[in-house]
Design a protein around this motif. Structure first.
Motif, mmCIF file in Angstrom:
data_model
loop_
_atom_site.group_PDB
_atom_site.id
_atom_site.type_symbol
_atom_site.label_atom_id
_atom_site.label_comp_id
_atom_site.label_asym_id
_atom_site.label_seq_id
_atom_site.Cartn_x
_atom_site.Cartn_y
_atom_site.Cartn_z
ATOM 1 N N LEU A 441 -9.324 59.022 30.415
ATOM 2 C CA LEU A 441 -10.236 58.551 29.373
ATOM 3 C C LEU A 441 -10.489 59.664 28.362
ATOM 4 N N GLU A 442 -10.774 60.864 28.854
ATOM 5 C CA GLU A 442 -11.046 61.990 27.960
ATOM 6 C C GLU A 442 -9.834 62.293 27.086
ATOM 7 N N LYS A 443 -8.654 62.237 27.681
ATOM 8 C CA LYS A 443 -7.434 62.473 26.913
ATOM 9 C C LYS A 443 -7.242 61.384 25.868
ATOM 10 N N GLY A 444 -7.508 60.129 26.261
ATOM 11 C CA GLY A 444 -7.376 59.018 25.321
ATOM 12 C C GLY A 444 -8.341 59.131 24.157
ATOM 13 N N LEU A 445 -9.574 59.562 24.450
ATOM 14 C CA LEU A 445 -10.556 59.727 23.377
ATOM 15 C C LEU A 445 -10.151 60.851 22.424
#
Length: 770
Positions: A441-445
């Motif tokens: 999720l953090e990478k996607g954001l």
């Protein structure tokens, strides 16, 4: 010979000090220079050390006897015979020592210049004779002719070395002052005769160029012969005048024809490798094989680069660039980059790269039959692909980074608000499917923020994100940590003002939970029996999207708990007013059907309508009866009944059947309803209708933009007091976070003039009014 000595200073015997016996003194008397020796006699026997006294002889005159009669003629005859012997490959009659002595004697009697002239004549005649032979040497094979010239040249150099050995004294004296050396004289003589023999010269140049082409084509090349011939021209100082211009001209034609042929026949990857090989080959001809003079390296390299690359740069890029990019040919792109950098043509490559990014980005956005949330990953994948190519193939060249930035900015903002909607849908998808400990999720954001930076309409994205955030918070589809992480990224990118309202929405949800817990401890709640769990979310006006209140007749139990909560809130905050948004209410309902109980998630309005069917005395209800009982707006009731009776899950049955709800329709309880789902959620589509549509968002953003432009103009003019139109336009565009045209700004300026915030000045300017 007679010698005269004048003014000889007598030795100073007083400084002598001898420590030996009388015999030694007697021996000293017989030594002519004994008085100049050091005082340590014993040490001076082996290593005598002279004193600092000097013997000075003035006006020494030596009479040199004249040369014997006929000596000069006899000496030249012997020297001439030796020259002819060397030229005819035979042994001279006289020894080399005698010949050297004869040359030295002649030079000592000032006959050096005459001897140089005689040697010049003999060598020149011999050279002319040999060149006449070469002119008449008839052979069809050009290489055989070059070998004959090369043999004569090497032979001549060997002969010249032998002659120089005999005339070494002349070489170091008279010849050195006249020609630099006898070797230089020999080269001058050979070069003059060579230059006068046009036939020989043309054959040498022509066949040498043929050997160069054989060397380039790797066809029966003879580099040793070519090297020897070119070094001959260099030694004769004819290389730069006769050979180099012809070499450059022929090289230009050769590489021009080769480029035209190969660019049509070869795959571009192989063609670029061939170009790199050719450039390296010509450098080898100078540095490694020593074929050409160093001065040829630069112009020859320029010809190769111009003919194979620079002249055809557009053709090469048109044929290969998109294909290399499309197929991730990183090594080929790297070779292309290095070659174009060498010829200073990277600007063309940068342009092609920027155009490719624009074209590919537009094609991604135009993809059909794909959900919005699936298009952004394609853009991100494209960005990762270009990241790899920029890092590996283009060696982190800033010009390519700028071209990609401009390309992304172009296609992302090409269609107004298109990418903002796609990015909003993608981030909403990430948030709804997030896990508190999910690193993906953090990478996607972070990747989503990479696209967000290119957005010009960041205010439109803000409105869409607010709308989606409200859905997640109200439907409790959220991860608080994920929401806070995304807001922190937006705040870092755009500042606190950009995220203040969004952060306020998160605070509202937390505060609502705390206030509800406080309400549950009051007597108004503890003394009331409720058959259901009660929860309230307080939404601060201005933070949340605007909603239109819907009036409905709530069941008594619902109405009572609402009233008690409002009394509690008014008592706590006397200056505030609550507006109940019934359209946003949610209910978890347990429905008891004959075929089994079913858990349902409904909106408050859907729940109120369904509760009307709990009256067993009346099995069916008409549209009018439901309208009267709920007191809903007619249009709102039609949408609600359609969701309950015409959707995938038919909780009630409409008669007659159909996709639309009419005034004459009758609705009954669906006794046969069943579902394989553990919980049927019917609230999502309904809430989508309630929360602002995209059209409303666009209108809201438009109004907000006008207000931001007005505020920016007033803020700037209040600070500057007086500005020209151009300066004001530049300052406004710099401060706002969305694209605005000069016409848009001008309209707002005119409005502010009407409202008497500004006034016009002379020279197309404006002044702020207090």
């Amino acid at each position: 010979m007679d010698y005269e000595y004048d003014n000889i200073e007598a030795p100073n015997t007083k400084r002598m000090r001898l420590d030996d016996d009388n015999n030694n003194k007697e021996d000293l008397g017989t030594r002519p220079f004994s008085s100049f020796l050091s005082s340590s006699f014993r040490r001076s026997k082996k290593h005598p050390v002279l004193s600092d006294k000097k013997l000075i002889v003035y006006n020494l005159k030596v009479e040199r006897p004249p040369l014997p009669e006929g000596f000069e003629q006899d000496a030249w005859k012997k020297l001439k015979q030796a020259i002819h012997a060397i030229q005819n490959h035979t042994q001279p009659i006289e020894s080399l020592e005698v010949l050297y002595q004869l040359c030295e004697n002649l030079c000592q009697y000032n006959l050096g210049e005459k001897l140089c002239d005689q040697l010049n004549i003999e060598c020149k005649n011999y050279i002319k004779q040999e060149f006449e032979r070469l002119e008449n040497y008839d052979v069809e094979n050009g290489r055989a002719y070059l070998k004959e010239v090369n043999n004569w040249w090497t032979t001549y150099c060997d002969q010249l070395s032998q002659i120089r050995g005999i005339f070494l004294y002349l070489d170091r004296t008279t010849a050195a002052s006249l020609y630099g050396s006898l070797w230089n004289l020999g080269m001058i003589l050979f070069g003059d005769v060579y230059q006068s023999c046009e036939k020989v010269k043309e054959k040498v140049i022509e066949n040498a160029l043929i050997l160069v082409q054989c060397e380039r084509d790797n066809e029966n090349a003879d580099p040793a012969l070519l090297q020897s011939m070119l070094h001959m021209l260099i030694d004769l100082k004819r290389y730069h005048k006769d050979f180099e211009p012809r070499l450059l001209e022929e090289s230009k034609k050769y590489y021009d024809m080769e480029a035209d042929r190969l660019i049509q026949e070869m795959d571009m990857s192989k063609y670029l490798k061939h170009v790199a090989y050719r450039i390296h080959q010509e450098v080898q001809h100078v540095n490694t094989k020593k074929l050409f003079d160093k001065s040829t390296k630069v112009p020859l390299g320029s010809i190769v680069e111009h003919q194979l690359l620079t002249k055809r740069i557009d053709t090469i890029l048109n044929k290969c660039f998109s294909m290399f990019m499309q197929n991730n040919r990183e090594e080929d792109l790297s070779l292309l980059y290095r070659l174009l950098r060498k010829v200073n043509c990277l600007d063309s490559c940068v342009k092609f790269f920027g155009d490719y990014v624009k074209k590919e980005g537009v094609s991604i956005l135009k993809k059909r039959n794909m959900a919005d949330k699936d298009i952004v990953p394609l853009i991100l994948a494209f960005k990762r692909k270009t990241d790899i190519i920029l890092h590996h193939s283009f060696e982190k060249d800033e010009r390519f980074y700028d071209a990609r930035k401009q390309g992304f900015r172009y296609f992302i903002n090409l269609r107004e608000h298109r990418t903002a909607r796609l990015l909003s849908a993608y981030t909403d998808y990430l948030m709804r499917n997030s896990d508190k400990s999910d690193d993906k999720l953090e990478k996607g954001l972070d990747q989503a923020m990479g696209i967000f930076r290119f957005l010009q309409g960041k205010d439109f994205f803000q409105a869409l994100y607010k709308r989606d955030l409200s859905k997640r918070l109200l439907l409790e589809v959220k991860s608080r940590n994920a929401e806070k992480s995304m807001l922190s990224k937006l705040r870092k990118e755009c500042g606190l003002a950009y995220t203040s309202k969004l952060e306020g929405m998160l605070r509202d949800i937390k505060y609502s939970s705390d206030l509800l817990n406080e309400f549950k401890t009051t007597p108004g709640y503890t003394e009331t029996y409720l058959s259901f769990a009660f929860k309230v979310n307080l939404l601060t006006y201005g933070f949340w999207p605007s909603y239109t209140p819907i009036h409905i007749n709530l069941p008594t139990e619902f109405n009572d708990i609402q009233t008690k909560y409002q009394e509690f809130y008014n008592a706590k905050y006397s200056g505030r007013r609550l507006t109940w948004q019934n359209s946003l209410g949610l209910c978890d309902v347990t429905a008891n059907y004959p075929l089994g109980s079913q858990e349902l998630t409904l909106t408050l309005i859907q729940t109120v309508v369904l509760l009307l069917f709990n009256n067993e005395s009346k099995l069916s209800l008409s549209f009018g009866e439901i309208l009267q009982a709920t007191n809903l707006d007619e249009l709102e009731l039609r949408r609600t009944l359609k969701s309950l009776a015409c959707g995938e899950h038919k909780l009630i049955v409409k008669s007659p059947e159909g996709e639309s709800v009419d005034d004459t329709d009758i609705f009954t309880y669906n006794e046969s309803f069943t579902s394989s789902l553990q919980r049927v959620k019917m609230n999502t589509d309904k809430l989508k209708e309630v929360i602002e549509s995209n059209t409303t968002v666009s209108r809201t953003v438009l109004i907000s933009r006008e207000q931001q432009v007005d505020a920016a103009i007033v803020r700037i003019m209040k600070s500057k007091r007086q500005l020209s139109h151009g300066a004001l336009l530049g300052e406004v565009v710099r401060q706002i976070q969305f694209p605005a045209t000069a016409q848009d700004v001008k309209k707002r300026v005119e409005l502010l003039i009407e409202k008497e915030y500004l006034e016009r000045t002379e020279g197309d300017g404006y002044q702020y009014l207090e």
